[in-house]
Design a protein around this motif. Structure first.
Motif, mmCIF file in Angstrom:
data_model
loop_
_atom_site.group_PDB
_atom_site.id
_atom_site.type_symbol
_atom_site.label_atom_id
_atom_site.label_comp_id
_atom_site.label_asym_id
_atom_site.label_seq_id
_atom_site.Cartn_x
_atom_site.Cartn_y
_atom_site.Cartn_z
ATOM 1 N N ARG A 1 13.952 20.031 134.247
ATOM 2 C CA ARG A 1 15.182 18.202 133.569
ATOM 3 C C ARG A 1 15.171 17.265 134.191
ATOM 4 O O ARG A 1 15.595 16.226 134.256
ATOM 5 N N PHE A 2 15.399 17.252 135.833
ATOM 6 C CA PHE A 2 15.431 16.860 136.328
ATOM 7 C C PHE A 2 14.934 14.486 136.987
ATOM 8 O O PHE A 2 15.513 14.433 137.097
ATOM 9 N N SER A 3 14.161 15.490 136.915
ATOM 10 C CA SER A 3 13.061 13.823 136.215
ATOM 11 C C SER A 3 13.627 13.024 135.197
ATOM 12 O O SER A 3 13.605 11.905 135.745
ATOM 13 N N SER A 4 14.292 13.057 134.340
ATOM 14 C CA SER A 4 14.781 12.634 133.371
ATOM 15 C C SER A 4 15.889 12.614 132.585
ATOM 16 O O SER A 4 16.745 11.805 132.532
ATOM 17 N N VAL B 1 34.411 17.657 126.679
ATOM 18 C CA VAL B 1 33.040 16.854 125.375
ATOM 19 C C VAL B 1 32.041 16.714 126.773
ATOM 20 O O VAL B 1 31.795 16.517 127.622
ATOM 21 N N THR B 2 31.302 17.936 125.638
ATOM 22 C CA THR B 2 30.047 18.416 126.425
ATOM 23 C C THR B 2 28.554 17.213 125.705
ATOM 24 O O THR B 2 28.864 17.931 124.829
ATOM 25 N N PHE B 3 27.444 17.422 126.263
ATOM 26 C CA PHE B 3 26.162 16.506 126.421
ATOM 27 C C PHE B 3 25.149 17.726 126.178
ATOM 28 O O PHE B 3 25.417 17.861 127.732
ATOM 29 N N ASP B 4 24.278 17.326 126.306
ATOM 30 C CA ASP B 4 23.170 17.782 126.422
ATOM 31 C C ASP B 4 22.184 16.928 127.761
ATOM 32 O O ASP B 4 22.813 15.844 127.654
ATOM 33 N N ASP B 5 21.624 17.537 128.736
ATOM 34 C CA ASP B 5 20.749 16.664 129.256
ATOM 35 C C ASP B 5 19.300 15.995 129.145
ATOM 36 O O ASP B 5 18.706 15.655 130.488
ATOM 37 N N ASP B 6 18.578 15.951 128.236
ATOM 38 C CA ASP B 6 17.598 15.598 127.694
ATOM 39 C C ASP B 6 17.690 14.610 126.900
ATOM 40 O O ASP B 6 16.378 14.574 126.174
ATOM 41 N N VAL B 7 18.379 14.305 126.794
ATOM 42 C CA VAL B 7 18.808 13.238 125.463
ATOM 43 C C VAL B 7 19.521 12.059 125.649
ATOM 44 O O VAL B 7 19.929 11.471 126.683
ATOM 45 N N TYR B 8 18.649 10.558 125.530
ATOM 46 C CA TYR B 8 19.287 9.200 125.163
ATOM 47 C C TYR B 8 19.959 9.627 123.970
ATOM 48 O O TYR B 8 20.394 9.560 122.960
ATOM 49 N N TYR B 9 21.674 8.626 123.949
ATOM 50 C CA TYR B 9 23.144 8.798 123.687
ATOM 51 C C TYR B 9 23.082 7.903 123.430
ATOM 52 O O TYR B 9 23.574 6.272 124.384
ATOM 53 N N ASP C 1 25.031 7.831 112.021
ATOM 54 C CA ASP C 1 24.257 7.356 111.772
ATOM 55 C C ASP C 1 22.471 7.278 113.173
ATOM 56 O O ASP C 1 21.794 7.096 112.912
ATOM 57 N N PHE C 2 23.179 8.307 113.643
ATOM 58 C CA PHE C 2 22.248 8.566 115.040
ATOM 59 C C PHE C 2 21.513 9.232 114.846
ATOM 60 O O PHE C 2 21.169 9.925 114.264
ATOM 61 N N GLU C 3 20.675 8.891 115.583
ATOM 62 C CA GLU C 3 19.476 9.419 115.575
ATOM 63 C C GLU C 3 18.977 9.936 117.579
ATOM 64 O O GLU C 3 18.643 9.023 117.800
ATOM 65 N N PHE C 4 19.392 11.179 117.779
ATOM 66 C CA PHE C 4 18.804 11.421 118.781
ATOM 67 C C PHE C 4 18.280 11.954 119.657
ATOM 68 O O PHE C 4 17.017 12.621 118.873
ATOM 69 N N TYR C 5 17.359 10.590 120.698
ATOM 70 C CA TYR C 5 15.617 10.465 121.325
ATOM 71 C C TYR C 5 15.780 11.835 122.729
ATOM 72 O O TYR C 5 16.735 11.784 123.436
ATOM 73 N N HIS C 6 14.940 12.896 122.308
ATOM 74 C CA HIS C 6 15.185 13.551 123.392
ATOM 75 C C HIS C 6 13.924 12.919 124.554
ATOM 76 O O HIS C 6 12.060 12.250 123.835
ATOM 77 N N TRP C 7 13.890 12.849 125.777
ATOM 78 C CA TRP C 7 13.274 12.137 126.699
ATOM 79 C C TRP C 7 12.156 13.145 126.732
ATOM 80 O O TRP C 7 11.516 14.142 126.981
#
Length: 256
Positions: A21-24, A94-102, A210-216
């Motif tokens: 996942r490092f590239s994004s 507050v935890t977040f995933d590493d592959d998402v645009y927030y 009303d979020f949509e979470f977009y994966h890279w």
């Protein structure tokens, strides 16, 4: 420019990543840096053996003091929360995933929910656990995705992808028991954390968003959902937790 939060306790944004996942990764980090409300710190936890593979774009963010990089034992997805809980036990983690645009107000929504319900776990995305006529948990694929039930909050299952706020002492003290979580739910940190929440009498609440979470693009080649959902890995781990701790729906719910 982000504004400083008004939370009484320190707010730590915490996430982990790995070479696939490092590239994004820098893109996710930048979306966290562009929040309308800023965390006190953004911590990135990386396995010691992956240190040499960190890309320049991520290292540059640390060099500019925009994030902190810490190196730790490789406990897979658990790296995003366990070291932070141990290092900052009195902070809101507050935890977040590493592959998402927030989206810019992702953290703001979590903090607004926390201010209204300071002892609850606040998530931007929850699933509603489905049960049969006897009250038994149904297979994960039958759960109601991205919804909640405030009248039965014990059935709200927080999911890490949207960001989850864990107040101090909101999880059972055994949450950091590495031997136990690697035995029962080695690939299911959300499952483990859900049980630790329920064993502590706590529940999760979903924010009004009303979020949509977009994966890279290309970030899902090694995603855990392929093992946990498509191959029913979640159900295997849920059964292990049920055998160890019993039904989380039968545990008391604190009224705080």
């Amino acid at each position: 420019m982000p504004i400083t939060h008004k939370n009484k306790t320190e707010v730590i944004a915490s996430l982990t990543s790995y070479p696939a996942r490092f590239s994004s990764l820098h893109l996710t980090l930048k979306s966290l840096l562009q929040q309308t409300v800023s965390a006190d710190q953004i911590l990135l936890w990386i396995a010691v053996e992956d240190k040499s593979q960190l890309p320049r774009k991520v290292l540059q963010l640390a060099k500019l003091n925009q994030i902190e990089i810490h190196f730790t034992e490789d406990t897979r997805s658990y790296k995003k929360i366990i070291p932070a809980l141990e290092k900052y036990p009195q902070a809101c983690i507050v935890t977040f995933d590493d592959d998402v645009y927030y989206p810019p107000n992702t953290l703001q929504k979590l903090l607004e929910g926390h201010q209204k319900n300071p002892y609850k776990i606040i998530a931007n995305r929850t699933h509603l656990i489905s049960v049969d006529n006897l009250g038994n948990l149904q297979p994960y694929k039958q759960w109601h995705k991205n919804c909640s039930n405030q009248s039965r909050p014990e059935r709200n299952f927080q999911t890490g992808v949207g960001g989850v706020l864990y107040p101090p002492n909101s999880l059972h003290k055994m949450v950091t028991d590495k031997n136990l979580f690697t035995k029962l739910a080695p690939h299911g940190d959300d499952i483990w954390l859900y049980w630790m929440m329920r064993l502590n009498g706590n529940t999760a609440m979903q924010t009004q968003n009303d979020f949509e979470f977009y994966h890279w693009p290309f970030s899902q080649k090694t995603a855990l959902y392929k093992q946990n959902v498509r191959k029913d890995g979640n159900d295997t781990q849920i059964q292990a937790m049920l055998q160890q701790f019993g039904s989380p729906l039968c545990l008391p719910v604190n009224d705080d």
